[in-house]
Design an enzyme around this catalytic site. Structure first.
Site, PDB file in Angstrom:
ATOM      1  N   CYS A 224      32.359 -15.249 -23.061  1.00 55.46           N
ATOM      2  CA  CYS A 224      33.350 -14.201 -23.321  1.00 55.46           C
ATOM      3  C   CYS A 224      33.405 -13.181 -22.177  1.00 55.46           C
ATOM      4  CB  CYS A 224      33.019 -13.475 -24.622  1.00 55.46           C
ATOM      5  SG  CYS A 224      32.532 -14.574 -25.954  1.00 55.46           S
TER       6      CYS A 224
ATOM      7  N   ALA B  59      25.547 -20.541 -27.551  1.00 58.68           N
ATOM      8  CA  ALA B  59      25.559 -19.662 -28.727  1.00 58.68           C
ATOM      9  C   ALA B  59      25.057 -20.357 -30.000  1.00 58.68           C
ATOM     10  CB  ALA B  59      26.975 -19.126 -28.933  1.00 58.68           C
TER      11      ALA B  59
ATOM     12  N   SER C 166      22.199 -19.631 -23.456  1.00 58.20           N
ATOM     13  CA  SER C 166      22.519 -18.361 -24.126  1.00 58.20           C
ATOM     14  C   SER C 166      23.265 -17.376 -23.244  1.00 58.20           C
ATOM     15  CB  SER C 166      21.240 -17.696 -24.618  1.00 58.20           C
ATOM     16  OG  SER C 166      20.877 -18.230 -25.848  1.00 58.20           O
TER      17      SER C 166
ATOM     18  N   ASN D 262      27.832 -18.021 -33.189  1.00 57.94           N
ATOM     19  CA  ASN D 262      26.539 -17.365 -33.392  1.00 57.94           C
ATOM     20  C   ASN D 262      26.140 -17.353 -34.865  1.00 57.94           C
ATOM     21  OD1 ASN D 262      25.317 -16.159 -30.844  1.00 57.94           O
ATOM     22  ND2 ASN D 262      27.479 -15.681 -30.611  1.00 57.94           N
TER      23      ASN D 262
ATOM     24  N   ARG E 194      51.878   1.677 -46.494  1.00 56.93           N
ATOM     25  CA  ARG E 194      52.952   2.329 -47.283  1.00 56.93           C
ATOM     26  C   ARG E 194      54.269   1.601 -47.077  1.00 56.93           C
ATOM     27  NH1 ARG E 194      52.589   8.497 -45.700  1.00 56.93           N
ATOM     28  NH2 ARG E 194      54.700   7.927 -45.170  1.00 56.93           N
TER      29      ARG E 194
ATOM     30  N   VAL F 203      22.981 -35.282 -23.041  1.00 57.42           N
ATOM     31  CA  VAL F 203      22.752 -36.313 -24.052  1.00 57.42           C
ATOM     32  C   VAL F 203      23.931 -37.283 -23.999  1.00 57.42           C
ATOM     33  CG1 VAL F 203      22.498 -36.774 -26.522  1.00 57.42           C
ATOM     34  CG2 VAL F 203      21.359 -34.797 -25.492  1.00 57.42           C
TER      35      VAL F 203
ATOM     36  N   TRP G 229      48.294  10.643 -40.875  1.00 54.84           N
ATOM     37  CA  TRP G 229      48.441   9.344 -41.558  1.00 54.84           C
ATOM     38  C   TRP G 229      48.079   8.279 -40.527  1.00 54.84           C
ATOM     39  CZ3 TRP G 229      49.288   8.206 -46.568  1.00 54.84           C
ATOM     40  CH2 TRP G 229      49.709   9.251 -47.405  1.00 54.84           C
TER      41      TRP G 229
END
Ligand SMILES: Cc1cc2nc3c(=O)[nH]c(=O)nc-3n(C[C@H](O)[C@H](O)[C@H](O)COP(=O)(O)OP(=O)(O)OC[C@H]3O[C@@H](n4cnc5c(N)ncnc54)[C@H](O)[C@@H]3O)c2cc1C
Length: 459
Positions: free
Chosen positions: A46, A12, A42, A311, A448, A84, A440
């Site tokens: 997830c 990513a 890439s 990302n 509230r 690496v 609501w």
């Protein structure tokens, strides 16, 4: 001569950075070499739990772009199965080992993008040669677990150790595959990413699916038989297992960075500035699960290893490497997940984070429903708000409920990002129709309630 960008880590953060740099600088102006030790570029880690469960049938679906696309369409020299092993800041070179033939290459760089991600936490008791024990971080890890679940003899009993969101998602995947599943957690209950009163709702739902939850139970070892894992050892005896998945969280993958002298912050991850530069080291960039970032509410550095940040941070680094200007201004800790149909969302600070950051606050829990009570499919939804006292500024929010619960957290994340008070929030013009919300909205009911709680304390 063209400048040279070397990217370590082809997922990513690394590939976002490489792609953005390439969009701004042509192949004659910038050479890009990517080293990736795994088999994929890439990909969506997830999505691994949904591939394990079988919901996503094909791992190819999790790969956004394969190495050939980067080579052909973006003129990048992508070297797969290359790890690496050394960064030499003085000579501005990296050394990489070809994991297929053992050969070694040495490449110079002008800019270096460090994007090695994170590694699963593996305590000493989990280090074993026994087959059937898996960490879960890369697509290669997912492939190894899939192979084990499909092999003969087929595992029947799964033990997931650790109840973070990865452990919870893997437990769900295993139950959907028909295994018997035990989730062992050292804390009181799974999902410590939310407060324990909200976590209890998740634990109840998991039990309802047939997952056995063993809370407050530290694991002390693993047993094996004929080279295969056979049990998880705890302070209260052994739990038989044919497959064990470690979901003990991750830590930033910084070994290489540390050896080269990149600075680490208090979280143990690499320090970067808002342009994703490593301070004091011109031309060295880092992004993704290996770096720490600023929590915009607590003001503290945090390590939040999520793809959404990787990302964005990679993109910011790439824009800057490409010669333009971009910043990453921090996170507020928004995250969502699910256990079968039960959705969980959080943003901002939990109660314990708010306490640790020194805030005075009230917290309220509002019970409501996802749709008008009379509308078919109406199910319970619980919203928790944490508001600063006496200002009323929203500090954190959590939601647990059935459909439409998780993404409601985005409304709260936007309110929190913009510093709204719970009083402001009671006026929010949110959409209403019976199939989508009660008149609501649960978010408004909770706001509230928080206003009332603040007023009661000041009376
Ligand atoms: C099962 C699972 C589910 C997840 N679900 C979500 C979700 O729902 N939402 C969300 O936001 N995030 C989720 N994440 C987290 C997300 O996948 C990561 O945050 C993201 O992948 C991090 O990207 P990255 O590029 O920083 O690191 P990674 O994706 O880990 O990539 C780092 C790459 O570097 C390579 N590498 C490491 N060291 C070297 C080296 N020395 N040389 C060469 N290559 C090297 C690795 O092989 C790896 O491919 C999930 C992760 C997992 C494992």
């Amino acid at each position: 001569m063209a400048q040279r960008l070397i990217v370590i880590g082809g997922d990513a953060a690394g590939m976002s950075a490489a792609s953005q740099a390439r969009r701004r600088r042509g192949r004659d102006d910038l050479e890009i070499v990517v080293f990736e030790r795994g088999h994929f570029t890439s990909y969506s880690a997830c999505g691994i739990p949904y591939w394990i469960s079988g919901l996503v049938p094909d791992p190819e679906a999790l790969i956004a772009r394969d190495p050939e696309v980067f080579r052909r369409e973006h003129a990048m020299d992508v070297r797969m199965r290359h790890e690496v092993t050394t960064i030499d800041l003085e000579r501005r070179e990296v050394v990489a080992q070809n994991l297929e033939d053992g050969g070694e290459v040495r490449e110079r760089f002008d800019d270096l993008m460090y994007a090695t991600g994170a590694v699963p936490v593996k305590p000493p008791w989990a280090v074993t040669d026994a087959h059937g024990v898996f960490g879960m971080q890369t697509l290669d890890d997912g492939a190894a677990l899939r192979d084990w679940l499909d092999a003969d003899p087929q595992p029947r009993r799964a033990v997931v150790i650790g109840g973070g969101y990865i452990g919870v998602e893997i437990a769900e995947a295993m139950i959907q595959r028909g295994l018997s599943v035990t989730l062992v957690e050292a804390g009181e209950q799974p999902m410590s990413t939310v407060d324990s009163d909200m976590g209890e709702l998740v634990a109840d739902a998991m039990r309802g699916l047939g997952i056995t939850i063993r809370g407050s139970l530290p694991v002390t070892g693993l047993e094996e038989h004929n080279g295969r894992v056979s049990a998880v050892v705890t302070e209260e005896g052994s739990i038989p297992a044919d497959v064990v998945v470690l979901g003990l969280g991750v830590r930033p993958n910084t070994a290489l960075a540390e050896a080269a002298g990149l600075p680490l912050g208090p979280t143990g991850a690499i320090r970067v500035d808002r342009r994703m530069r490593v301070p004091g080291l011109p031309g060295i960039w880092a992004a993704g699960d290996c770096v720490e970032t600023l929590h915009r509410v607590s003001g503290l550095p945090v390590h939040v290893p999520l793809g959404t940040h990787a990302n964005k941070q990679g993109r910011v680094a790439g824009i800057n490497i490409g010669g333009e200007y971009a910043t990453f201004t921090g996170v507020i800790g928004t995250a969502v997940t699910k256990v079968c149909d039960l959705e969980v969302g959080r943003t901002g600070l939990r109660e314990r984070d708010a306490k640790a950051a020194g805030f005075e606050f009230v917290s309220v829990i509002a019970e409501s429903t996802n749709r008008a009570g009379y509308y078919p499919g109406s199910r319970p939804m619980t919203v928790k708000l944490i508001a600063e006292r006496p200002s009323g500024r929203l500090l954190g929010a959590q939601i647990v409920g059935w459909s439409e619960a998780a993404k409601r957290i985005d409304t709260l994340a936007v309110a929190l990002w913009n510093g709204m008070t719970v009083d402001d929030m009671t006026q929010l013009d949110l959409g209403y129709a019976p199939p989508y919300a009660p008149v609501w909205d649960p978010v408004l009911i909770a706001a509230r309630k928080a206003v009332d709680a603040l007023a009661a304390l000041d009376r």
